[in-house]
Design an enzyme around this catalytic site. Structure first.
Site, PDB file in Angstrom:
ATOM      1  N   SER A   1      73.442 -11.444  81.986  1.00  0.00           N
ATOM      2  CA  SER A   1      73.085 -11.923  82.988  1.00  0.00           C
ATOM      3  C   SER A   1      74.226 -13.277  83.617  1.00  0.00           C
ATOM      4  CB  SER A   1      71.958 -12.353  82.878  1.00  0.00           C
ATOM      5  OG  SER A   1      71.718 -13.927  82.422  1.00  0.00           O
ATOM      6  N   ASP A   2      74.353 -13.101  84.879  1.00  0.00           N
ATOM      7  CA  ASP A   2      75.079 -14.452  85.158  1.00  0.00           C
ATOM      8  C   ASP A   2      74.189 -15.590  84.705  1.00  0.00           C
ATOM      9  OD1 ASP A   2      76.622 -15.991  86.357  1.00  0.00           O
ATOM     10  OD2 ASP A   2      76.814 -15.287  88.198  1.00  0.00           O
ATOM     11  N   TRP A   3      74.822 -16.590  84.871  1.00  0.00           N
ATOM     12  CA  TRP A   3      73.904 -17.871  84.193  1.00  0.00           C
ATOM     13  C   TRP A   3      73.064 -18.204  84.858  1.00  0.00           C
ATOM     14  CZ3 TRP A   3      77.084 -15.835  81.018  1.00  0.00           C
ATOM     15  CH2 TRP A   3      77.755 -16.302  80.075  1.00  0.00           C
TER      16      TRP A   3
END
Length: 805
Positions: free
Chosen positions: A229-231
Site C-alpha cells: 500500500s501507499d503509506w
C-alpha cells in the site's frame, strides 16, 4: 533465511497476519524465532531519503546525505531508458551502502493535467514513453540486488483529496492511458513491488481493488511480485488483503493485524488467502536478504558527475535565435536568486538531503565566462512581497551588460506534493523581472526551473529559453555546460506545454468535486487532445532544440500488408547535418486513417535516441507489434485492431513529421463499439464540453454523485474537510486551518481520513479517541470552547503523520 514455503508452515496465524503489516514506517516485518530478517524500504524516485536515526526530527528533514539526481519531470526529456538504467544502478549502489532493500519508486502516473502538484515526480503524458523509461530505471536499480516499488497504481493524477477522491474513468481510457505504462514496466522489468494508490478507482479504493490488483496486474499481466500500500492508503484491511494488497504500510502497531484476524475468524477472509499474501511477502524478504551486500564500496563523487550528465542530457532548449552557446568574451549579467540557489528538486516525500549543490553562477565563472551577479528577488519571500531594490539592481546590471541570463521558475510554495496548483503562472516577481530587463537589454536568455508547464508571457521577446526543470544537485553545472556549448542540448519535452491554464482538456473536471473527479476527456490527454482539435500550444510534445541539425531519410517497412498479430519492422536513417556532435530523438507515431471507434490523430509507439558526430548518419530500426495498432475494446474486454490503412509517421516531434509510409492491416475484429450516435463529441475531440449522456455512454454506467451526502453520520473514513458541514466539524476545520501552515501540511491535516490517524500515529491517536471524535462530529451539542479543548489531542495524533511524510 530458509525457504519461504518452509517458514510459512512454521508460522502461527497471528504471525502471518503480523507479516502483512510493516514493523514501523520504514521496515518490513521481521521475526527472530522464524529467522525472518529485517528489510528497510525508503523513498525515493530520484535519490535515497533514508532517515538518519542519529538525529531527532522528521525523516523529511533528518535524512542521510545522498546524491540528488534530476526528478522524473527532467529525466523523462532524455527519452533514454539506458540513461535511466545508469541512474538506477547508482541509486541501487547507494541503497546497498545504506542497507536499504527496496527503493520506493519510480512514479509513472500520467500527467492528466499540468496543475497536479506531484507532476514533478512523474515522467510523461504518454504511457509508452513513461513505461519504457520506468523499465530502464527499475532494471538499473534491481541489477544491484535492490528492489523497487512501481507507483502509484493507478489513475492517481491529482493531490487534491488524494486519499478519498474517486477517479471516475471509462475502461478504455483506464487501459490505454492510465494502465499501459504500468503494464510495460511490469512486463519489461518485473519490479519487486507495486505500490497501489490512495484514490478510489471507479468507486473502489486502490488498495482493495480486485479489478486492478488481481484481474489485471496478476491474472492478465502475470505479475508475481508483492503489492504494497501507499503509506496510509489502506481502507478496509481484510478486503484489501483478499483483493491483492499484500503489505500495509506503515505498520499500524497491531491495528491491521487485528482486522485480519477478525476477518479470518468471521470467515470474511480465508487462511488460504492469507497464506498467498504471506508467501509473496516472504519471497520478497528473502530476495532482498539474499541480494544484500555487506560493506559495499561506494563513492559519491562519480554519482554527482553522473547526475550532471543526466541533467545535461535531459534539459530542453525551447528557443534559440543563435545567441547560444554564449560568447565568453561578452559581459554577461547572471540574474536571479535561482542562479546561485537553484530549485533542483520537488517538495514532499521525495525530498533529498544532497551531498553538494552546484551554483550555475559559480559554474559559469569556472567555465571562463565574464559573469556578474544580481539577486533580482528573494526565493524564500517569493509570495510575500516584491523587493524593488533587488529588481532595480538587476536592471542596472543588465543595462551595463552585453547579455543578460535570467533565472526564474516555480518555487516550493507553487508546486509540491500534497496540493495542486491553481494556475500555470510563474511568480509575478519573476515575470516582472524579465519584463523590466527586456526594457534595457534585448539580449535576454531565460533559464526556467520547475517540474510542470508554466505560462510564458515573454517567450516571444527573449532570445533564448533553456528549461532546466528540477535538475538535481548538479543542475547548476549542467546549465553552465549547455549555455557554454560544452554539452549540446538533446532533451525533448515529455509533455505538451499548453498556451494557458484553461487549455488542458481535463481542466473543466480538475480537480473535480469533493467525492469524485470525472475523467470526461477519456483518452484525450496531452497531445492526443491538442492535435485532435487542432489547438495551438506553446511547445508540442517531443519538441526540443539542438546546436546542430538533423536530416531524416530512407524510410522502409518490411511489409506493406500485414495480418493482425504480426510485427512490422520500421527502418530509417538520421544524419547530423550540422557542425557539432549531437543527439537526436527519433519518434515513431501510428495513425489509424479510418476507424469505427474514436481515436487520436496519432499516438507514439516507439522512439530511439541516437548520438551522431558532424556528418555522421545511422540507420534506426524499430519494431511495432499488435499493440501499436490496437485500441482496447470494451465489448470484448481485449485489445483490438480494426481492419484498414495505418500511417507510420517518423517525427522529430509530435508536430514535426519527417517521413511517412502507409500500410494495410488485415483483421477479423468484430463487435467494435460505435458511439457516433450516443457520444458524438468524442469523434470531434471537443471533450471540454462532454454532456452527462455522452460520458454515461462511454462509462457504461450511471455517473456517481460528485459531492458527498450531508445527510449521514460522519464515520472513520471521513476527513475534517468532508465533516466541515456539521456544527462541530466546521469549528474544528477552522481551528486546524489556522493552526497548520498552508501547503502540504494543511492538506494532509484536513484531507486525511480519520482511520489514518489511528493506523499511522503509532498509538498517539487510538481507536477510542477516534470514536470520541466521531461522537463530537455527529453531535449538535457543544460549542467552540468545548471543541478547542479537544484540538491539542487531535494535533498530537496528526503530528506523527506529518512528521514522517
Amino acid at each position: 533465511m530458509n525457504k519461504p514455503e518452509t517458514i510459512l508452515e512454521q508460522m502461527t496465524l497471528e504471525e502471518k497476519a503480523d507479516l502483512c503489516s510493516g514493523k514501523d514506517y520504514w521496515h518490513l516485518y521481521s521475526n527472530e524465532r522464524l529467522g525472518i530478517p529485517e528489510v528497510m524500504v525508503c523513498d525515493g524516485p530520484h535519490g535515497l531519503r533514508k532517515k538518519d536515526y542519529s538525529k531527532t526530527g522528521s525523516s523529511l528533514n533528518c535524512s542521510v546525505k545522498a546524491v540528488c539526481f534530476p526528478t522524473a519531470s527532467c529525466t523523462a526529456n532524455s527519452w533514454d531508458p539506458d540513461l535511466l538504467y545508469e541512474m538506477g544502478e547508482a541509486l541501487g549502489r547507494k541503497c546497498q551502502k545504506e542497507d536499504v532493500g527496496v527503493l520506493l519508486g519510480p512514479g509513472i502516473n500520467m500527467k492528466r493535467n499540468p496543475l497536479c502538484g506531484r507532476n514533478f515526480e512523474y515522467f510523461s503524458e504518454d504511457p509508452v514513453l513513461a513505461g519504457n523509461l520506468a523499465a530502464g530505471f527499475i532494471n538499473g536499480v534491481q541489477s544491484t540486488g535492490v528492489g523497487t516499488s512501481l507507483k502509484h497504481f493507478c489513475a492517481n493524477s491529482q493531490e487534491t483529496r488524494r486519499m478519498t477522491i474517486d477517479s471516475v474513468v471509462d475502461e478504455r481510457a483506464l487501459r490505454e492511458i492510465y494502465l499501459t505504462a504500468f503494464e510495460i514496466a511490469v512486463k519489461k522489468s518485473h519490479p519487486y513491488t507495486v505500490m497501489n494508490s490512495y484514490n478510489k478507482i471507479n468507486g473502489v479504493h486502490g488498495s482493495e481493488n480486485a479489478h486492478t490488483q488481481n484481474e489485471i496486474l496478476r491474472d492478465e499481466w502475470g505479475y508475481e511480485g508483492t503489492v504494497v500500500s501507499d503509506w496510509g492508503a489502506v481502507n478496509n484491511r481484510a478486503l484489501g488483503l483478499k483483493n491483492g494488497n499484500d503489505i500495509e504500510m506503515p505498520g499500524s502497531k497491531g491495528y491491521g493485524t487485528q482486522k485480519i484476524l477478525d476477518a479470518v475468524e468471521s470467515g470474511e477472509l480465508t487462511v488460504e488467502e492469507l497464506d498467498k499474501a504471506a508467501l509473496r511477502i516472504l519471497r520478497l524478504i528473502k530476495k532482498c536478504n539474499d541480494n544484500r551486500e555487506y560493506n559495499p564500496k561506494y563513492d559519491e563523487e562519480p554519482d554527482h558527475m553522473l547526475a550532471r550528465k543526466i541533467a545535461g542530457e535531459s534539459m530542453v532548449l525551447l528557443k534559440n535565435d543563435g545567441i547560444l552557446p554564449l560568447d565568453k568574451t561578452k559581459k554577461i549579467a547572471v540574474i536571479g536568486d535561482m542562479a546561485d540557489h537553484p530549485r533542483y528538486q520537488g517538495a514532499g516525500s521525495s525530498q533529498i538531503n544532497p551531498t553538494k549543490l552546484d551554483s550555475a553562477f559559480d559554474e559559469l565563472f569556472d567555465a571562463g565566462c565574464n559573469v556578474y551577479y544580481a539577486q533580482g528577488y528573494e526565493t524564500k519571500q517569493i509570495k510575500a512581497f516584491n523587493n524593488q531594490k533587488l529588481c532595480q539592481e538587476a536592471v542596472d546590471l543588465a543595462s551595463q551588460s552585453d547579455i543578460a541570463v535570467v533565472f526564474v521558475g516555480l518555487t516550493d510554495e507553487y508546486e509540491s506534493e500534497g496540493f495542486d496548483r491553481q494556475n500555470m503562472f510563474l511568480p509575478p516577481v519573476h515575470n516582472r523581472l524579465v519584463r523590466e530587463i527586456l526594457k534595457v537589454n534585448p539580449n535576454v536568455i531565460v533559464v526556467l526551473a520547475g517540474g510542470a508547464p508554466v505560462e510564458i508571457p515573454w517567450a516571444d521577446n527573449v532570445r533564448a529559453i533553456l528549461h532546466s526543470f528540477l535538475g538535481g544537485q548538479a543542475s547548476g553545472g549542467a546549465v553552465a555546460d549547455i549555455l557554454t556549448g560544452k554539452v549540446n542540448p538533446s532533451g525533448k519535452l515529455a509533455e505538451t506545454y499548453p498556451m494557458c491554464t484553461n487549455c488542458a482538456p481535463s481542466n473543466p473536471n480538475f480537480p473535480g468535486g469533493k467525492a469524485t473527479v470525472e475523467y470526461r476527456e477519456s483518452i484525450y490527454i496531452g497531445y492526443r487532445y491538442y492535435e485532435k482539435v487542432n489547438k495551438k500550444v506553446r511547445y508540442p510534445f517531443g519538441f526540443g532544440l539542438s546546436y546542430t541539425s538533423f536530416e531524416y531519410s530512407d524510410l522502409t517497412v518490411d511489409k506493406k500488408e500485414m495480418n493482425e498479430g504480426e510485427t512490422l519492422t520500421v527502418k530509417f536513417t538520421v544524419r547530423n547535418t550540422g557542425k557539432v556532435a549531437g543527439a537526436e530523438i527519433a519518434q515513431v507515431y501510428v495513425k489509424d486513417k479510418v476507424s469505427t471507434i474514436f481515436r487520436p490523430e496519432k499516438e507514439l509507439k516507439a522512439f530511439k535516441k541516437v548520438y551522431l558526430e558532424p556528418g555522421e548518419e545511422k540507420e534506426i530500426e524499430l519494431t511495432l507489434g499488435k499493440r501499436a495498432f490496437a485500441f482496447f475494446n470494451v465489448n470484448t474486454n481485449d485489445w483490438c485492431v480494426e481492419d484498414g490503412e495505418f500511417e507510420i509517421l517518423v517525427a522529430a516531434s509530435s508536430a514535426d513529421i519527417r517521413l511517412t509510409e502507409t500500410i494495410t492491416v488485415h483483421s477479423n475484429a468484430a463487435d467494435i463499439p460505435d458511439y457516433t450516435q450516443t457520444a458524438p463529441v468524442y469523434y470531434t475531440g471537443e471533450v471540454k464540453n462532454v454532456s452527462d449522456n455522452e460520458f454515461t455512454a462511454i462509462l457504461g454506467r450511471e455517473i456517481p454523485p460528485s459531492e458527498p451526502s450531508t445527510d449521514r453520520l460522519i464515520d472513520i473514513t471521513d476527513t475534517f474537510e468532508s465533516a466541515c458541514h456539521t456544527k462541530n466539524g466546521k469549528i474544528i476545520f477552522k481551528i486546524i486551518s489556522t493552526a497548520v501552515p498552508a501547503g502540504m501540511a494543511r492538506s494532509v491535516a484536513l484531507q486525511t481520513p480519520f482511520r489514518n490517524f489511528v493506523a499511522m500515529s503509532g498509538g498517539a491517536f487510538n481507536q477510542n479517541m477516534a470514536d470520541g471524535l466521531l461522537k463530537i462530529l455527529n453531535s449538535e451539542k457543544g460549542g467552540a470552547a468545548e471543541i478547542v479543548k479537544e484540538v491539542p489531542g487531535l494535533l498530537k495524533g496528526i503530528g506523527p503523520i506529518l512528521n514522517e511524510i
